[in-house]
Design a protein around this motif. Structure first.
Motif, PDB file in Angstrom:
ATOM      1  N   MET A  28       0.850  -1.201   0.000  1.00 18.11           N
ATOM      2  CA  MET A  28       0.000   0.000   0.000  1.00 18.11           C
ATOM      3  C   MET A  28       0.884   1.250   0.000  1.00 18.11           C
ATOM      4  SD  MET A  28      -2.776   1.315   2.836  1.00 18.11           S
ATOM      5  CE  MET A  28      -3.815  -0.123   2.603  1.00 18.11           C
ATOM      6  N   ASN A  29       0.594   2.177  -0.931  1.00 19.74           N
ATOM      7  CA  ASN A  29       1.376   3.398  -1.004  1.00 19.74           C
ATOM      8  C   ASN A  29       1.023   4.373   0.109  1.00 19.74           C
ATOM      9  OD1 ASN A  29       2.599   2.385  -3.244  1.00 19.74           O
ATOM     10  ND2 ASN A  29       1.951   4.010  -4.627  1.00 19.74           N
ATOM     11  N   ARG A  30       2.020   5.135   0.528  1.00 21.13           N
ATOM     12  CA  ARG A  30       1.806   6.265   1.425  1.00 21.13           C
ATOM     13  C   ARG A  30       1.622   7.488   0.534  1.00 21.13           C
ATOM     14  NH1 ARG A  30       3.424   1.360   2.624  1.00 21.13           N
ATOM     15  NH2 ARG A  30       4.000   1.030   4.797  1.00 21.13           N
ATOM     16  N   HIS A  31       0.649   8.331   0.856  1.00 22.11           N
ATOM     17  CA  HIS A  31       0.333   9.464  -0.013  1.00 22.11           C
ATOM     18  C   HIS A  31       0.102  10.696   0.846  1.00 22.11           C
ATOM     19  CE1 HIS A  31      -2.067  10.834  -3.838  1.00 22.11           C
ATOM     20  NE2 HIS A  31      -1.148  11.717  -3.459  1.00 22.11           N
ATOM     21  N   VAL A  32       0.954  11.719   0.664  1.00 24.80           N
ATOM     22  CA  VAL A  32       0.845  12.929   1.472  1.00 24.80           C
ATOM     23  C   VAL A  32       0.456  14.113   0.607  1.00 24.80           C
ATOM     24  CG1 VAL A  32       2.535  12.071   3.137  1.00 24.80           C
ATOM     25  CG2 VAL A  32       3.300  13.554   1.254  1.00 24.80           C
ATOM     26  N   LEU A  33      -0.144  15.102   1.253  1.00 27.35           N
ATOM     27  CA  LEU A  33      -0.560  16.341   0.593  1.00 27.35           C
ATOM     28  C   LEU A  33       0.408  17.445   0.994  1.00 27.35           C
ATOM     29  CD1 LEU A  33      -2.814  17.738  -1.121  1.00 27.35           C
ATOM     30  CD2 LEU A  33      -3.907  18.348   1.052  1.00 27.35           C
ATOM     31  N   LEU A  34       1.131  17.965   0.013  1.00 24.24           N
ATOM     32  CA  LEU A  34       2.112  19.023   0.254  1.00 24.24           C
ATOM     33  C   LEU A  34       1.528  20.348  -0.208  1.00 24.24           C
ATOM     34  CD1 LEU A  34       4.874  20.283   0.824  1.00 24.24           C
ATOM     35  CD2 LEU A  34       5.678  19.345  -1.360  1.00 24.24           C
ATOM     36  N   THR A  35       1.203  21.216   0.733  1.00 21.97           N
ATOM     37  CA  THR A  35       0.696  22.543   0.388  1.00 21.97           C
ATOM     38  C   THR A  35       1.870  23.429  -0.016  1.00 21.97           C
ATOM     39  OG1 THR A  35       0.855  23.292   2.690  1.00 21.97           O
ATOM     40  CG2 THR A  35      -1.239  22.343   1.974  1.00 21.97           C
ATOM     41  N   THR A  36       1.675  24.248  -1.019  1.00 25.48           N
ATOM     42  CA  THR A  36       2.758  25.104  -1.485  1.00 25.48           C
ATOM     43  C   THR A  36       2.239  26.491  -1.822  1.00 25.48           C
ATOM     44  OG1 THR A  36       4.551  25.349  -3.110  1.00 25.48           O
ATOM     45  CG2 THR A  36       2.504  24.350  -3.883  1.00 25.48           C
ATOM     46  N   ASP A  37       3.085  27.474  -1.574  1.00 22.81           N
ATOM     47  CA  ASP A  37       2.783  28.839  -2.008  1.00 22.81           C
ATOM     48  C   ASP A  37       4.005  29.450  -2.684  1.00 22.81           C
ATOM     49  OD1 ASP A  37       4.487  29.235   0.097  1.00 22.81           O
ATOM     50  OD2 ASP A  37       3.111  30.444   1.305  1.00 22.81           O
ATOM     51  N   GLY A  38       4.954  28.569  -3.066  1.00 21.96           N
ATOM     52  CA  GLY A  38       6.135  29.047  -3.762  1.00 21.96           C
ATOM     53  C   GLY A  38       7.170  29.693  -2.868  1.00 21.96           C
ATOM     54  N   SER A  39       6.978  29.628  -1.557  1.00 24.03           N
ATOM     55  CA  SER A  39       7.876  30.309  -0.626  1.00 24.03           C
ATOM     56  C   SER A  39       9.000  29.387  -0.163  1.00 24.03           C
ATOM     57  CB  SER A  39       7.091  30.786   0.594  1.00 24.03           C
ATOM     58  OG  SER A  39       6.666  29.674   1.365  1.00 24.03           O
ATOM     59  N   ILE A  40       9.889  29.930   0.658  1.00 22.91           N
ATOM     60  CA  ILE A  40      10.981  29.152   1.235  1.00 22.91           C
ATOM     61  C   ILE A  40      10.446  28.030   2.117  1.00 22.91           C
ATOM     62  CG2 ILE A  40      11.203  30.691   3.234  1.00 22.91           C
ATOM     63  CD1 ILE A  40      14.191  30.142   3.194  1.00 22.91           C
ATOM     64  N   PHE A  41       9.254  28.221   2.689  1.00 20.60           N
ATOM     65  CA  PHE A  41       8.672  27.195   3.550  1.00 20.60           C
ATOM     66  C   PHE A  41       8.278  25.967   2.729  1.00 20.60           C
ATOM     67  CE2 PHE A  41       7.949  31.350   5.398  1.00 20.60           C
ATOM     68  CZ  PHE A  41       8.491  31.195   6.662  1.00 20.60           C
ATOM     69  N   SER A  42       7.857  26.194   1.500  1.00 20.64           N
ATOM     70  CA  SER A  42       7.539  25.078   0.620  1.00 20.64           C
ATOM     71  C   SER A  42       8.794  24.309   0.248  1.00 20.64           C
ATOM     72  CB  SER A  42       6.845  25.590  -0.648  1.00 20.64           C
ATOM     73  OG  SER A  42       5.671  26.292  -0.332  1.00 20.64           O
ATOM     74  N   GLN A  43       9.889  25.024   0.026  1.00 27.22           N
ATOM     75  CA  GLN A  43      11.149  24.349  -0.308  1.00 27.22           C
ATOM     76  C   GLN A  43      11.660  23.540   0.871  1.00 27.22           C
ATOM     77  OE1 GLN A  43      12.647  24.092  -3.343  1.00 27.22           O
ATOM     78  NE2 GLN A  43      13.929  22.594  -2.262  1.00 27.22           N
ATOM     79  N   LYS A  44      11.456  24.047   2.085  1.00 25.20           N
ATOM     80  CA  LYS A  44      11.840  23.270   3.267  1.00 25.20           C
ATOM     81  C   LYS A  44      11.113  21.930   3.283  1.00 25.20           C
ATOM     82  CE  LYS A  44      13.019  26.843   6.697  1.00 25.20           C
ATOM     83  NZ  LYS A  44      14.124  26.204   7.409  1.00 25.20           N
TER      84      LYS A  44
END
Length: 309
Positions: free
Chosen positions: A1-17
């Motif tokens: 069974m795959n693990r599937h996560v939701l990554l929220t992004t706004d194009g900021s440095i926090f998204s890159q982290k």
């Protein structure tokens, strides 16, 4: 069974982290998928209905322009984040993208996607959780943590990550929930190192460090029936996913609050991730404020925190 996560992004440095964090933990895992999600801001509310003194055609043109610009921005955010994940080593088939237009509160839009999509976790940056923000006022991440009941929320912070996980546990269902989630997400990873930490109030500070096998006997000697049963169940959950040398149990007796012990242990033990419950066996039913979990989230910086329950 795959693990599937939701990554929220706004194009900021926090998204890159968040990208860097996922790469540290899951590169090479073919059973891991990521949906990159961005919410395009809604156009100004005054343009949503006829504006006195403004030509209707002009209003429609302005509205369409705002919508197009916001959707283009959201598409740019998810595309750049996807490309970053691929550069880190994820395959294209592991990554999905999705955008939506904001309708109502941003945190609620994100939580609705997390719930409807049945993701295994929701990733969000720590932005807004610092001490300059009075008890998280105005923070989207705060709302995700507080109101995302039964949605695992991973708050991403720090820059030097590893595969060491600190799991402060209550002796009960809430503690087993943390262990079960961690076991599912990391199952089969030979590099994962897990410490189960249980804090017992005491007039004198001291600590015991045991393996899961040893902890059974240890609690048996002091006749802690609940603890003995809890760690027996924990062993059942963990044994199929990790080898014995990947898991240890630490019992700390302390006159100080549990939050301080957890924070000190996370820092002194160089744990990159702390896995906590929204509330303990006798904690708050709806909100984190005032709880041990809230104190840990507010005061522990430079670490990623998984909030469950």
């Amino acid at each position: 069974m795959n693990r599937h996560v939701l990554l929220t992004t706004d194009g900021s440095i926090f998204s890159q982290k968040a990208v860097d964090y996922l790469a540290t933990l899951f590169i090479g895992r073919e059973d891991f998928e990521i949906t990159v999600f961005c919410v395009a801001p809604a156009p100004p509310s005054y343009l949503l209905s006829p504006v006195p003194g403004m030509n209707e055609l002009k209003r429609q043109e302005k509205l369409e322009k705002f919508q197009a610009e916001n959707i283009n921005w959201a598409n740019k955010c998810v595309t750049e984040t996807k490309e970053s994940l691929i550069r880190k080593g994820f395959s294209e088939k592991q990554i999905h993208t999705k955008i939506t237009i904001q309708r109502g509160d941003l945190a609620k839009v994100i939580l609705r996607e997390a719930i409807d999509g049945k993701y295994d976790a929701l990733l969000a940056g720590r932005r807004g959780l610092g001490k300059i923000s009075s008890w998280w006022v105005g923070s989207v991440t705060q709302k995700l943590v507080e109101y995302g009941k039964n949605v695992p929320v991973w708050i991403i912070d720090g820059s030097q990550w590893n595969k060491k996980f600190l799991v402060p546990v209550d002796l009960g269902e809430s503690g087993l929930l943390l262990i079960d989630h961690l076991s599912f997400i990391l199952a089969g990873d030979p590099e994962a190192q897990i410490e189960l930490l249980h804090v017992i109030p005491s007039l004198l500070p001291r600590e015991e460090e045991k393996s899961l096998d040893e902890i059974q006997s240890f609690f048996g000697k002091i006749e802690e029936t609940l603890a003995r049963e809890f760690f027996a169940e924990a062993e059942k959950i963990l044994k199929d996913s990790f080898s014995p040398d990947q898991v240890k149990v630490k019992i700390k007796y302390s006159p100080r609050g549990a939050a301080r012990i957890i924070i000190n242990e996370a820092n002194e033990g160089d744990f990159a991730t702390v896995v906590i419950g929204r509330r303990g066996t006798g904690g708050f039913k709806d909100l984190l404020l005032g709880s041990v979990s809230s104190k840990v989230i507010f005061n522990l910086t430079g670490k990623s925190i998984w909030v469950l329950g």
